[in-house]
Design an enzyme around this catalytic site. Structure first.
Site, PDB file in Angstrom:
ATOM      1  N   GLU A 207       0.836  -1.215   0.000  1.00 27.34           N
ATOM      2  CA  GLU A 207       0.000   0.000   0.000  1.00 27.34           C
ATOM      3  C   GLU A 207       0.865   1.258   0.000  1.00 27.34           C
ATOM      4  O   GLU A 207       1.680   1.457   0.906  1.00 27.34           O
ATOM      5  CB  GLU A 207      -0.906  -0.015   1.247  1.00 27.34           C
ATOM      6  CG  GLU A 207      -1.903   1.129   1.248  1.00 27.34           C
ATOM      7  CD  GLU A 207      -2.863   1.088   2.442  1.00 27.34           C
ATOM      8  OE1 GLU A 207      -3.065   0.006   3.022  1.00 27.34           O
ATOM      9  OE2 GLU A 207      -3.376   2.151   2.794  1.00 27.34           O
TER      10      GLU A 207
ATOM     11  N   LYS B 143      -7.045  -0.626  11.729  1.00 29.73           N
ATOM     12  CA  LYS B 143      -6.453  -1.070  10.460  1.00 29.73           C
ATOM     13  C   LYS B 143      -5.237  -0.193  10.157  1.00 29.73           C
ATOM     14  O   LYS B 143      -4.218  -0.677   9.688  1.00 29.73           O
ATOM     15  CB  LYS B 143      -7.484  -0.993   9.331  1.00 29.73           C
ATOM     16  CG  LYS B 143      -7.036  -1.641   8.020  1.00 29.73           C
ATOM     17  CD  LYS B 143      -6.253  -0.711   7.119  1.00 29.73           C
ATOM     18  CE  LYS B 143      -5.829  -1.410   5.830  1.00 29.73           C
ATOM     19  NZ  LYS B 143      -4.997  -0.566   4.967  1.00 29.73           N
TER      20      LYS B 143
ATOM     21  N   ASP C 115       4.845 -14.304  11.762  1.00 26.58           N
ATOM     22  CA  ASP C 115       3.532 -14.800  11.383  1.00 26.58           C
ATOM     23  C   ASP C 115       2.487 -13.707  11.593  1.00 26.58           C
ATOM     24  O   ASP C 115       2.011 -13.492  12.708  1.00 26.58           O
ATOM     25  CB  ASP C 115       3.223 -16.042  12.241  1.00 26.58           C
ATOM     26  CG  ASP C 115       1.910 -16.704  11.893  1.00 26.58           C
ATOM     27  OD1 ASP C 115       1.048 -16.050  11.276  1.00 26.58           O
ATOM     28  OD2 ASP C 115       1.746 -17.886  12.253  1.00 26.58           O
TER      29      ASP C 115
ATOM     30  N   HIS D  62      -2.601  10.573   0.410  1.00 26.22           N
ATOM     31  CA  HIS D  62      -2.687   9.184  -0.037  1.00 26.22           C
ATOM     32  C   HIS D  62      -2.742   9.101  -1.553  1.00 26.22           C
ATOM     33  O   HIS D  62      -2.021   8.333  -2.166  1.00 26.22           O
ATOM     34  CB  HIS D  62      -3.942   8.565   0.575  1.00 26.22           C
ATOM     35  CG  HIS D  62      -4.013   7.087   0.412  1.00 26.22           C
ATOM     36  ND1 HIS D  62      -3.229   6.237   1.158  1.00 26.22           N
ATOM     37  CD2 HIS D  62      -4.750   6.315  -0.397  1.00 26.22           C
ATOM     38  CE1 HIS D  62      -3.492   4.996   0.795  1.00 26.22           C
ATOM     39  NE2 HIS D  62      -4.419   5.020  -0.153  1.00 26.22           N
TER      40      HIS D  62
HETATM   41  P1  NDP Z   1      10.207 -23.136  15.437  1.00 23.13           P
HETATM   42  O1  NDP Z   1       9.440 -24.381  15.407  1.00 23.13           O
HETATM   43  O2  NDP Z   1      11.138 -22.865  14.320  1.00 23.13           O
HETATM   44  O3  NDP Z   1      10.951 -23.148  16.839  1.00 23.13           O
HETATM   45  C1  NDP Z   1      11.915 -22.258  17.207  1.00 23.13           C
HETATM   46  C2  NDP Z   1      13.101 -23.054  17.650  1.00 23.13           C
HETATM   47  O4  NDP Z   1      14.231 -22.222  17.703  1.00 23.13           O
HETATM   48  C3  NDP Z   1      12.967 -23.582  19.075  1.00 23.13           C
HETATM   49  O5  NDP Z   1      12.202 -24.727  19.136  1.00 23.13           O
HETATM   50  C4  NDP Z   1      14.393 -23.787  19.452  1.00 23.13           C
HETATM   51  O6  NDP Z   1      14.748 -25.100  19.065  1.00 23.13           O
HETATM   52  C5  NDP Z   1      15.168 -22.805  18.553  1.00 23.13           C
HETATM   53  N1  NDP Z   1      15.840 -21.758  19.330  1.00 23.13           N
HETATM   54  C6  NDP Z   1      17.135 -21.387  19.145  1.00 23.13           C
HETATM   55  N2  NDP Z   1      17.463 -20.395  19.992  1.00 23.13           N
HETATM   56  C7  NDP Z   1      16.372 -20.131  20.722  1.00 23.13           C
HETATM   57  C8  NDP Z   1      16.085 -19.202  21.757  1.00 23.13           C
HETATM   58  N3  NDP Z   1      17.010 -18.361  22.229  1.00 23.13           N
HETATM   59  N4  NDP Z   1      14.845 -19.159  22.275  1.00 23.13           N
HETATM   60  C9  NDP Z   1      13.883 -19.999  21.823  1.00 23.13           C
HETATM   61  N5  NDP Z   1      14.092 -20.921  20.849  1.00 23.13           N
HETATM   62  C10 NDP Z   1      15.329 -20.993  20.301  1.00 23.13           C
HETATM   63  O7  NDP Z   1       9.291 -21.867  15.584  1.00 23.13           O
HETATM   64  P2  NDP Z   1       8.210 -21.555  16.647  1.00 23.13           P
HETATM   65  O8  NDP Z   1       7.993 -22.653  17.626  1.00 23.13           O
HETATM   66  O9  NDP Z   1       8.573 -20.229  17.190  1.00 23.13           O
HETATM   67  O10 NDP Z   1       6.907 -21.477  15.772  1.00 23.13           O
HETATM   68  C11 NDP Z   1       6.726 -20.447  14.866  1.00 23.13           C
HETATM   69  C12 NDP Z   1       6.196 -21.007  13.567  1.00 23.13           C
HETATM   70  O11 NDP Z   1       5.047 -21.812  13.810  1.00 23.13           O
HETATM   71  C13 NDP Z   1       5.754 -19.920  12.665  1.00 23.13           C
HETATM   72  O12 NDP Z   1       6.230 -20.203  11.381  1.00 23.13           O
HETATM   73  C14 NDP Z   1       4.226 -20.031  12.694  1.00 23.13           C
HETATM   74  O13 NDP Z   1       3.690 -19.578  11.485  1.00 23.13           O
HETATM   75  C15 NDP Z   1       3.997 -21.468  12.901  1.00 23.13           C
HETATM   76  N6  NDP Z   1       2.752 -21.923  13.520  1.00 23.13           N
HETATM   77  C16 NDP Z   1       1.837 -21.060  14.038  1.00 23.13           C
HETATM   78  C17 NDP Z   1       0.678 -21.514  14.640  1.00 23.13           C
HETATM   79  C18 NDP Z   1      -0.269 -20.528  15.244  1.00 23.13           C
HETATM   80  O14 NDP Z   1       0.017 -19.367  15.295  1.00 23.13           O
HETATM   81  N7  NDP Z   1      -1.422 -20.962  15.747  1.00 23.13           N
HETATM   82  C19 NDP Z   1       0.393 -22.947  14.707  1.00 23.13           C
HETATM   83  C20 NDP Z   1       1.454 -23.758  14.187  1.00 23.13           C
HETATM   84  C21 NDP Z   1       2.574 -23.263  13.593  1.00 23.13           C
HETATM   85  P3  NDP Z   1      15.792 -25.969  19.868  1.00 23.13           P
HETATM   86  O15 NDP Z   1      15.571 -25.661  21.321  1.00 23.13           O
HETATM   87  O16 NDP Z   1      15.461 -27.357  19.516  1.00 23.13           O
HETATM   88  O17 NDP Z   1      17.122 -25.498  19.403  1.00 23.13           O
END
Ligand code: NDP
Length: 430
Positions: free
Chosen positions: A82, A269, A285, A383
């Site tokens: 936009e 909005k 997200d 705009h």
């Molecule tokens: P990920 O599944 O990619 O998890 C993030 C990973 O990063 C953690 O599990 C951890 O893995 C790693 N990590 C590394 N450093 C850190 C830190 N300092 N703090 C925390 N984690 C760290 O992403 P999210 O769990 O955040 O999920 C986000 C995604 O899920 C988005 O793409 C979203 O669109 C999607 N989603 C959204 C839903 C909703 O909104 N309802 C439902 C389902 C999915 P490790 O500890 O193993 O290293």
């Protein structure tokens, strides 16, 4: 940051803008070279991101300037289609800088997971059992995702929410167990979902109920970000209106958005124009943020303004915005999407909390800009000036034709696609 190279970015060519960003140390020389060839999501990466992928859908990525947030200067990447959003954010941020910029508070970063139980034979017994076994439930949740616990996060608290049956809507009763989880630098959807699914069978056993589902709640009421700002009243004067009049009219416009949902939706909005653009640019997200923010706007039972504007003791205008912002600094596509990675380098944020501070501030700036325009000259003037280029492109203008058509369009009484097509046709006939 060498700010002189950021002056009047909007008047520069794309190449000169990139040069300006490099000279001002907002981007590195490597990023300037990367941007020269434009930035694309590699087909190989896109193919693995979603199912049945066939192409990429691109948006322009621009930068808003002038942001001073918690005493730190930022150039803010925004992905948006936009026109006028980035110009509005930059000009409001400049006004807000006059009295020291934005001050932000991030209350906490706790995500909520829900386990929903149904057909509970005895609600009081079920609730008592959950209270009695809280420690075990938290332990089982944390055992399901030990790495987040090692980092200092994990499941911390359980909240029990009995939902009574409702005859009007013919809904049965439920027992909803909330798991409060600290997901640290991640948005945490997958961490939360793993944990709640892990405790689901145990909760069924404890309550004699049946689990309906276990999932993250996007109503992130335990992850709130607030931005505050002050605008000197003398700086608000515009056209026929004095600074005091503009301040009062902005306050009244906000009062209207508190009282009238039809106005509140458009008011919010405008705020989301800023918030979504940064959420998107940083690989977060935006559907999760949108869903949570609008539910938060309706928390009183009526959909209302997310922001508040008031008069300070010395007559200045005070603004405040609080929104749930469960964004991540890691996870999802943040770690591999080239534009999200570039945005991270431009902003130089060190934590998800810092990114929340930036995003909520952009939302407040966007709101100020929209309100000021609305209560003075109206929204169309600024705009449509910027919309002219979009109309020119829609009419089929390319290269130098775009500027020619847009400039001529601005002089027309009726600025629309038909007029743009006519100007382009006349140009081609010359
Ligand atoms: P990920 O599944 O990619 O998890 C993030 C990973 O990063 C953690 O599990 C951890 O893995 C790693 N990590 C590394 N450093 C850190 C830190 N300092 N703090 C925390 N984690 C760290 O992403 P999210 O769990 O955040 O999920 C986000 C995604 O899920 C988005 O793409 C979203 O669109 C999607 N989603 C959204 C839903 C909703 O909104 N309802 C439902 C389902 C999915 P490790 O500890 O193993 O290293």
């Amino acid at each position: 940051m060498e700010k002189e190279f950021l002056n009047k970015l909007y008047m520069k060519s794309r190449a000169d803008r990139i040069k300006g960003l490099a000279l001002s140390n907002v981007i590195s020389t490597e990023d300037a070279i990367l941007l020269k060839d434009d930035l694309h999501l590699p087909a190989e990466v896109a193919d693995h991101m979603i199912e049945n992928q066939i192409a990429t859908y691109e948006l322009p990525l621009g930068v808003a300037v002038n942001f001073l947030i918690d005493q730190k200067e930022y150039v803010v990447p925004m992905a948006v289609e936009e026109p006028s959003v980035i110009a509005a954010a930059s000009s409001a941020a400049k006004m807000i800088n006059l009295a020291g910029g934005f001050q932000t508070t991030i209350q906490n970063r706790t995500m909520i997971g829900q386990v929903v139980l149904k057909d509970i034979p005895d609600m009081i017994f079920a609730r008592d059992m959950v209270i009695k076994h809280q420690k075990d439930i938290l332990q089982k949740a944390n055992e399901a995702h030990p790495s987040i616990v090692k980092r200092g996060g994990g499941a911390k608290e359980i909240i029990i929410r009995p939902i009574a049956a409702d005859k009007t809507f013919q809904t049965p009763s439920f027992l909803v167990i909330h798991l409060h989880i600290e997901t640290l630098e991640a948005m945490g959807a997958n961490i939360v979902d793993t944990m709640v699914e892990a405790i689901k069978p145990y909760l069924e056993k404890l309550t004699n109920g049946t689990a309906l589902m276990a999932i993250l709640s996007n109503y992130a009421t335990e992850c709130l970000a607030t931005a505050n700002c002050r605008i000197p009243v003398w700086s608000l004067g515009k056209g026929e209106y004095t600074g005091e009049e503009v301040r009062n009219r902005i306050i009244e416009a906000c009062q209207l958005a508190i009282a009238d949902p039809y106005r509140a939706v458009t008011h919010n909005k405008g705020i989301m124009n800023g918030i979504d653009s940064v959420v998107l640019a940083t690989g977060n997200d935006w559907r999760a943020i949108e869903a949570g923010v609008h539910a938060f706007a309706a928390r009183s039972g009526q959909y209302r303004s997310l922001s508040s504007w008031s008069k300070a003791e010395n007559g200045d205008l005070l603004g405040s915005l609080t929104v749930p912002l469960p964004i991540g600094a890691v996870g999802g596509s943040i770690n591999f999407h080239p534009a999200a990675q570039l945005s991270k380098r431009i902003l130089g944020y060190q934590s998800a909390k810092e990114l929340e501070s930036i995003i909520v501030s952009v939302g407040l700036a966007q709101n100020l800009s929209a309100l000021k325009a609305l209560v003075t000259e109206g929204i169309q003037k600024g705009h449509m000036g910027l919309q002219a280029k979009s109309l020119a492109i829609s009419a089929g203008a390319i290269g130098k034709e775009v500027k020619y058509v847009a400039d001529h369009l601005k002089q027309r009484k009726n600025m629309n696609l038909a007029a743009a097509k006519e100007i382009l046709r006349q140009l081609k006939e010359k």
